[in-house]
Scaffold this active site. Structure first.
Site, PDB file in Angstrom:
ATOM      1  N   ARG B 108       0.849  -1.204   0.000  1.00  0.00           N
ATOM      2  CA  ARG B 108       0.000   0.000   0.000  1.00  0.00           C
ATOM      3  C   ARG B 108       0.876   1.241   0.000  1.00  0.00           C
ATOM      4  NH1 ARG B 108      -4.346   0.121   4.531  1.00  0.00           N
ATOM      5  NH2 ARG B 108      -4.973   1.964   3.357  1.00  0.00           N
ATOM      6  N   SER B 110       0.234   4.068   0.997  1.00  0.00           N
ATOM      7  CA  SER B 110       0.146   4.865   2.238  1.00  0.00           C
ATOM      8  C   SER B 110       1.285   4.503   3.185  1.00  0.00           C
ATOM      9  CB  SER B 110      -1.177   4.589   2.941  1.00  0.00           C
ATOM     10  OG  SER B 110      -2.229   4.763   2.050  1.00  0.00           O
ATOM     11  N   ARG B 113       4.764   5.730   1.723  1.00  0.00           N
ATOM     12  CA  ARG B 113       5.075   7.151   1.947  1.00  0.00           C
ATOM     13  C   ARG B 113       5.669   7.400   3.320  1.00  0.00           C
ATOM     14  NH1 ARG B 113      -0.498   9.391  -0.766  1.00  0.00           N
ATOM     15  NH2 ARG B 113      -0.290   8.062  -2.585  1.00  0.00           N
ATOM     16  N   THR B 133       4.873 -14.718   3.341  1.00  0.00           N
ATOM     17  CA  THR B 133       5.933 -14.013   4.058  1.00  0.00           C
ATOM     18  C   THR B 133       6.122 -12.647   3.411  1.00  0.00           C
ATOM     19  OG1 THR B 133       7.050 -16.053   4.700  1.00  0.00           O
ATOM     20  CG2 THR B 133       8.387 -14.066   4.662  1.00  0.00           C
ATOM     21  N   GLU B 135       8.430  -9.235   3.197  1.00  0.00           N
ATOM     22  CA  GLU B 135       9.684  -8.585   3.553  1.00  0.00           C
ATOM     23  C   GLU B 135       9.363  -7.121   3.839  1.00  0.00           C
ATOM     24  OE1 GLU B 135       9.455 -10.081   0.404  1.00  0.00           O
ATOM     25  OE2 GLU B 135      10.434 -11.978   0.832  1.00  0.00           O
ATOM     26  N   GLN B 154      -2.124  -5.428  -0.990  1.00  0.00           N
ATOM     27  CA  GLN B 154      -3.287  -5.896  -1.755  1.00  0.00           C
ATOM     28  C   GLN B 154      -2.849  -7.046  -2.652  1.00  0.00           C
ATOM     29  OE1 GLN B 154      -4.024  -2.147  -3.769  1.00  0.00           O
ATOM     30  NE2 GLN B 154      -6.037  -2.060  -2.796  1.00  0.00           N
ATOM     31  N   LYS B 173       8.815 -24.475  -2.750  1.00  0.00           N
ATOM     32  CA  LYS B 173       9.535 -24.621  -1.483  1.00  0.00           C
ATOM     33  C   LYS B 173       8.753 -24.062  -0.309  1.00  0.00           C
ATOM     34  CE  LYS B 173      13.156 -22.348  -2.917  1.00  0.00           C
ATOM     35  NZ  LYS B 173      13.516 -22.118  -4.322  1.00  0.00           N
TER      36      LYS B 173
END
Lengths: 255, 201
Positions: B108, B110, B113, B133, B135, B154, B173
Site C-alpha cells: 500500500r 500509504s 510514503r 511471508t 519482507e 493488496q 519450497k
C-alpha cells in the site's frame, strides 16, 4: 550472619525477578516459598506456546483472572491471588488440542470446575487429555473412570459413538450436560487437504471446538504438520470475534 | 485478465481443490473492486547482526538462530521498525490461490510514503497454499511502528491463459506455512552446479 550461599541465592533471585514483567512479578511474589525457585526459573526462560493463546483465553474466562503459560518439560500449575501460572511440556506448545490439557490441570478433581469446563469446551476435553498424553497428578477416582471409559470405547473416533459416549458419562454424583458434538467433518477434510479450516465466506470456523475435534482425527507426523493449521483457524475465530466487538463499539459494522 | 469482486466471492465457494481461500477474513471490505486486502500478521522474524559471519546462501545449513529471532506481537500491540531494518512478517490471512489463477502482491502506497516497503516477492504462484511471508523494510530516516492487523498490501488476481501445474506439484519450497519463513535459497537446484564450478576454479 547469613551464609554466603544464601546471599548468592538471594542475589540470583533478585536479578532474575528484576527481569520479569509486572504481572509475572506479582504472581511470583505470591508463590509458596518452597515453589519460588522452580517457578522463577520457568518465568525467567520467558518462553511461550505458539498454539495456546485460545486455551489461555478460555482458561482466563474459567478462572476469572490472569493466566500465564511457561514452557517447561512437564505440566505444573500454581494458583495465586494474582492469577494462574501454568508450566506446559514445550514440545506440545504448537498443538492447540494438546494444550487443552492445561484446562484439565486447572480443573483438578474439582467437580464444580469440571462442570464449567464441560460447558465451555466439553466435547474436546477428553481428546485433549489423551492428545497431551498427560500423566499428571489427576489420578483420583473421577479421572480413572474417565480414562477407563475412554479406553473401553474403541470406536470413539466414529462420531455417533463419540457423541453417545459423551452423553452417557456420569461421574461421582455429577452428571454434566455435555454440549452437542459439533459437526467437524468438513474441517477434517480441509486439514487433510492441507489448508486452514474455514467457512466458505473466508470466515474462521464459528466453533473452535469443532476444529479441535477435527485435529483429533490425525495421528503421527500428520498431526504435527497440521496442528499449526488448526491453531491458525482457532486464533482467527477469536480475533474475528474481538474485531467484531471493537468494530461494533466503533459503530462501524462490517459483516 | 484481472479477476473482479463478484468472481472472487464466487471462487471462495468452489470445491476445495479449486477454491480461492483467504482466511480469516475480518471484514467483507477486504475484497473490493478487483483486489483483496491482506493484513499484517502477528509473527515476525527479526534479522540479527551475527558474530558468526555473513550469510552464505550456498551454506545455509548454518544455524539460522544466529541470524534471526522469531517474535510474536499480538493485535493491539506494536513493533518498532528502525531505519534500514529488515524484518520478515507474514500475512494474517492464510491463502490458497486456485490452480488457474496467480496473484500479485502490491504494497500500500500509504505505508510506502512513511518509508515502509512491503513484499519484494510480488508474485504468488498458481496453487500456492499458505500465509505469505512479507519482507518489510524501513527505507525512511525515522522509525515506524508496525501494528499487526493493519492492511499492509493488496492481492490482485489474474487468470492464466493455459492450465499450469500447481505450485506444490512443481515442488514449490514454501507450500503451507502459517508463519513467516526464512529464505530457502539454499534449496535451489542451481547451487549444485555453482558449487561444482567453484571447486574447479
Amino acid at each position: 550472619m547469613t551464609a554466603w550461599q544464601d546471599l548468592a541465592w538471594n542475589a540470583w533471585r533478585d536479578e532474575r525477578a528484576g527481569h520479569l514483567s509486572a504481572s509475572l512479578r506479582k504472581m511470583y511474589g505470591q508463590l509458596a516459598p518452597d515453589m519460588v525457585d522452580v517457578w522463577l526459573k520457568r518465568m525467567d526462560s520467558g518462553s511461550r506456546p505458539t498454539g495456546a493463546s485460545a486455551i489461555k483465553r478460555w482458561l482466563s474466562q474459567l478462572s476469572g483472572g490472569l493466566v500465564v503459560f511457561l514452557g517447561d518439560l512437564q505440566w505444573d500449575i500454581a494458583e495465586t491471588a494474582a492469577g494462574v501460572v501454568i508450566a506446559y511440556p514445550e514440545p506440545l506448545g504448537g498443538d492447540p488440542l494438546a494444550m487443552c490439557g492445561a484446562i484439565l490441570l486447572w480443573v483438578g478433581n474439582d467437580v464444580g470446575r469440571m462442570g464449567m469446563a464441560v460447558n465451555l469446551i466439553g466435547a474436546a476435553l477428553v481428546p485433549a487429555l489423551f492428545s497431551a498424553k498427560w500423566e499428571g497428578p489427576l489420578n483420583g477416582a473421577l479421572w480413572e473412570s474417565w480414562i477407563r471409559g475412554y479406553h473401553n470405547h474403541l470406536t470413539l473416533l466414529r462420531r455417533d459413538a463419540m457423541a453417545s459416549w459423551f452423553e452417557s458419562r456420569s461421574v461421582v454424583n455429577a452428571k454434566w450436560q455435555w454440549p452437542t458434538l459439533p459437526d467437524f467433518m468438513e474441517y477434517t477434510e480441509q486439514l487433510r487437504y492441507g489448508v486452514v479450516p474455514h467457512d466458505r465466506d473466508g470466515q474462521s470456523p464459528r466453533d473452535p471446538v469443532a476444529v479441535l475435534l477435527a485435529l483429533h482425527q490425525f495421528e503421527g507426523e500428520e498431526r504435527l504438520k497440521i496442528a499449526g493449521l488448526a491453531h491458525k483457524a482457532i486464533e482467527g475465530r477469536l480475533l474475528a470475534d474481538l474485531w467484531q466487538q471493537a468494530d461494533d463499539q466503533g459503530g462501524n459494522r462490517q459483516w | 485478465m484481472v479477476i473482479g469482486e463478484e468472481t472472487l466471492w464466487k471462487r471462495m465457494s468452489d470445491p476445495l481443490t479449486s477454491r480461492l481461500i483467504v482466511t480469516p477474513l475480518l471484514s467483507r471490505e477486504q475484497i473490493r473492486g478487483g483486489s483483496v486486502d491482506v493484513r499484517l500478521g502477528t509473527e515476525f522474524i527479526l534479522m540479527k547482526r551475527s558474530a558468526r559471519g555473513p550469510i552464505d546462501p550456498m551454506a545455509m545449513e548454518e544455524p539460522l538462530q544466529d541470524y534471526q529471532e522469531r517474535v510474536q506481537v499480538e493485535v493491539g500491540d506494536k513493533m518498532i521498525l528502525h531505519p534500514n531494518q529488515l524484518v520478515l512478517g507474514v500475512t494474517l490471512e492464510f491463502l490458497q490461490v486456485p490452480p488457474d489463477l496467480l496473484a500479485y502482491v502490491i504494497g500500500r502506497s500509504s505505508w510506502g510514503r512513511l518509508g515502509l516497503i512491503v513484499a519484494t516477492a510480488v508474485m504468488v504462484s498458481p496453487g500456492y497454499r499458505g500465509s505469505l511471508t512479507l519482507e518489510l523494510a524501513n527505507l525512511g530516516d525515522t522509525p515506524v511502528y508496525l501494528y499487526p492487523g493493519t492492511r499492509v498490501a493488496q492481492l490482485v488476481f489474474h487468470t492464466l491463459d493455459d492450465s499450469t501445474a500447481a505450485y506444490s506439484q512443481r515442488g514449490g519450497k514454501y507450500t503451507g506455512p502459517v508463519g513467516p519463513e526464512f529464505s530457502k535459497l539454499a534449496l535451489d537446484r542451481d547451487w549444485q552446479a555453482i558449487r561444482l564450478l567453484s571447486q574447479k576454479s
